[in-house]
Motif scaffolding. Structure first.
Motif, short mmCIF file in Angstrom:
data_model
loop_
_atom_site.label_atom_id
_atom_site.label_comp_id
_atom_site.label_asym_id
_atom_site.label_seq_id
_atom_site.Cartn_x
_atom_site.Cartn_y
_atom_site.Cartn_z
N LEU A 124 0.83 -1.20 0.00
CA LEU A 124 0.00 0.00 0.00
C LEU A 124 0.86 1.25 0.00
O LEU A 124 2.01 1.22 0.45
CB LEU A 124 -0.90 0.00 1.24
N GLU A 125 0.29 2.35 -0.49
CA GLU A 125 1.01 3.61 -0.37
C GLU A 125 1.04 4.01 1.09
O GLU A 125 0.20 3.54 1.89
CB GLU A 125 0.39 4.70 -1.26
N PRO A 126 1.99 4.83 1.51
CA PRO A 126 2.19 5.11 2.93
C PRO A 126 0.93 5.54 3.69
O PRO A 126 0.70 5.07 4.79
CB PRO A 126 3.25 6.21 2.92
N TRP A 127 0.13 6.43 3.12
CA TRP A 127 -1.07 6.87 3.84
C TRP A 127 -2.00 5.69 4.09
O TRP A 127 -2.68 5.62 5.12
CB TRP A 127 -1.82 7.96 3.09
N ASN A 128 -2.08 4.74 3.17
CA ASN A 128 -2.97 3.61 3.38
C ASN A 128 -2.35 2.53 4.27
O ASN A 128 -3.08 1.75 4.86
CB ASN A 128 -3.46 3.03 2.06
#
Length: 193
Positions: free
Chosen positions: A11-15
């Motif tokens: 996942l991308e960092p925010w997710n």
């Protein structure tokens, strides 16, 4: 964001962060995304960022669309599909960042944090965005969010790609102006010499 989750390569960092919170609360990742977006707006206060229609839309729509994408797009198992899907998801996210910030209806909470820090510190967008992503990633990992090669690819690529698309679509304002503010029109010629 939903496509990157379906790629299953990280996942991308925010997710990673949102997934970590979702695991502890039992909420969907989309619902946590909405709540996180609303809380990030509090960080805008010292940066003097102004929310707009795009900001409010981003807070609400992002999480709803993510949950809808996850419901509509089946899981992908072939690595030959997952790798291009990951690359497409990262490129689509950065293109969307450039487009909607350039529309000047207000950046989303995360992008407003990025542009606000860029304007206040004078640091390049790519550096600011990368630092934010790495910080959020570390917090997400500590809460049990999942990460992988896609997470690293996103964290390293989103800053430079966001800067590229913001410049391409005219979304980076002069440091003295906010990215939401349009430059003043040139004064009309008066005929006086």
């Amino acid at each position: 964001m939903g496509l990157q989750l379906r790629a299953g390569l990280g996942l991308e960092p925010w997710n990673v962060f949102n997934q970590g919170v979702a695991r502890h609360t039992g909420l969907t990742i989309g619902t946590v995304t909405i709540a996180t977006g609303a809380l990030i707006l509090l960080l805008w206060i010292p940066l003097r960022q102004r929310p707009g229609l795009g900001t409010v839309s981003n807070v609400v729509v992002l999480g709803l669309v993510m949950d809808a994408t996850l419901a509509a797009v089946p899981e992908v198992h072939s690595l030959w599909v997952r790798v291009p899907l990951l690359a497409f998801a990262i490129t689509l996210n950065s293109t969307a960042t450039g487009l909607y910030i350039s529309a000047r209806y207000g950046p989303g909470p995360r992008d407003g944090l990025m542009t606000g820090l860029h304007l206040r510190t004078g640091r390049p967008v790519r550096l600011v965005r990368t630092c934010i992503e790495v910080t959020v990633l570390a917090a997400g990992v500590l809460m049990g969010g999942s990460f992988g090669v896609g997470t690293v690819a996103y964290a390293l690529a989103i800053g430079p790609l966001a800067q590229f698309f913001l410049r391409r679509f005219g979304g980076l304002g002069h440091p003295a102006r906010g990215p939401q503010e349009r430059p003043a029109p040139a004064p009309a010629a008066t005929g006086a010499v």
